[in-house]
Write an enzyme that holds these catalytic residues in place. Sequence first.
Site, mmCIF file in Angstrom:
data_model
loop_
_atom_site.group_PDB
_atom_site.id
_atom_site.type_symbol
_atom_site.label_atom_id
_atom_site.label_comp_id
_atom_site.label_asym_id
_atom_site.label_seq_id
_atom_site.Cartn_x
_atom_site.Cartn_y
_atom_site.Cartn_z
ATOM 1 N N ASP A 187 57.774 -22.706 11.201
ATOM 2 C CA ASP A 187 57.405 -23.039 9.835
ATOM 3 C C ASP A 187 57.121 -24.541 9.820
ATOM 4 O O ASP A 187 57.543 -25.269 10.732
ATOM 5 C CB ASP A 187 58.567 -22.691 8.892
ATOM 6 C CG ASP A 187 58.324 -23.136 7.470
ATOM 7 O OD1 ASP A 187 57.209 -22.901 6.968
ATOM 8 O OD2 ASP A 187 59.223 -23.742 6.865
ATOM 9 N N ASP A 215 56.774 -26.876 6.443
ATOM 10 C CA ASP A 215 57.473 -27.612 5.393
ATOM 11 C C ASP A 215 58.989 -27.471 5.518
ATOM 12 O O ASP A 215 59.529 -26.360 5.601
ATOM 13 C CB ASP A 215 57.030 -27.124 4.013
ATOM 14 C CG ASP A 215 55.556 -27.412 3.754
ATOM 15 O OD1 ASP A 215 55.055 -28.421 4.276
ATOM 16 O OD2 ASP A 215 54.917 -26.621 3.035
ATOM 17 N N GLY A 252 53.100 -21.223 4.702
ATOM 18 C CA GLY A 252 52.545 -20.866 3.400
ATOM 19 C C GLY A 252 51.905 -22.069 2.737
ATOM 20 O O GLY A 252 51.434 -21.992 1.606
#
Length: 261
Positions: free
Chosen positions: A46, A48, A136
């Site tokens: 991921d 962030d 995302g």
Amino acid sequence: MIRVALPTSASAIPRSISTSASESISKNQEEETKRVWRKADAVCFDVDSTVCQDEGIDELAAYLGVGEAVANVTRTAMNGNARFRDALAARLQVMKPNHEQLEQFVNITKPKLTVGIKELVGRLHARGTHVYLVSGGFRRLILPVAELLGIEKSRVYANEILFDKQGNYHGFDTSELTSDSGSKETGKPAVIALLKKKCQYKTVVMVGDGATDAEAAPPADAFIGFGGNVIREGVKARAKWYVTDFDVLRKDLEHDDFDDE
């Protein structure tokens, strides 16, 4: 193999035995996750609050002068259990970045890499492990991160902001797998399933701080929770191996390399 039949009533189990059994199960799960980590063909991170110390969308919102407004929208969406795509759309509707603003932000903003990530990615690359960034967040904000880490652009899976011919905000690409979450057909589970099918990876590991990272396993063969920037208790509880320092992951690989010599 010795089979142990536990009492059916929780109250019948002495607390010391119950705690000891729970700790033993947890330790076994962590060791199994470590074994998967050491033999991974590919690792998906991921971005962030994992690879980077901050949240890209929040930083962009602050740059646009709507930081608090976007934070309020985020809180409202999360409290109402909104699906990821709806929450993303609501935040972007407040921000409405045009193409010029986005490029200016990228040009003046240096990614805030989490301590130890560059060394960890370098170690994985040296072992021949393929590294992906699966987020995302927005691809335009993540590509500079990939460049700093020596990760190919083709190994970045993230969302794409759309603009009209005049460069004005025109939504985001809902065909991107990362534009939604909540099922195995969307989000990070879908990305990992795609990678395993396309690249024939036998073992894929997901590393991240959030719930959308935890839901990636399966199809990921293991999920490693990361709390070096923010600790989310729900995610920590779901992770079979939880670390707060990337050096822990890197040193575990080095220990494995030493054993193989």
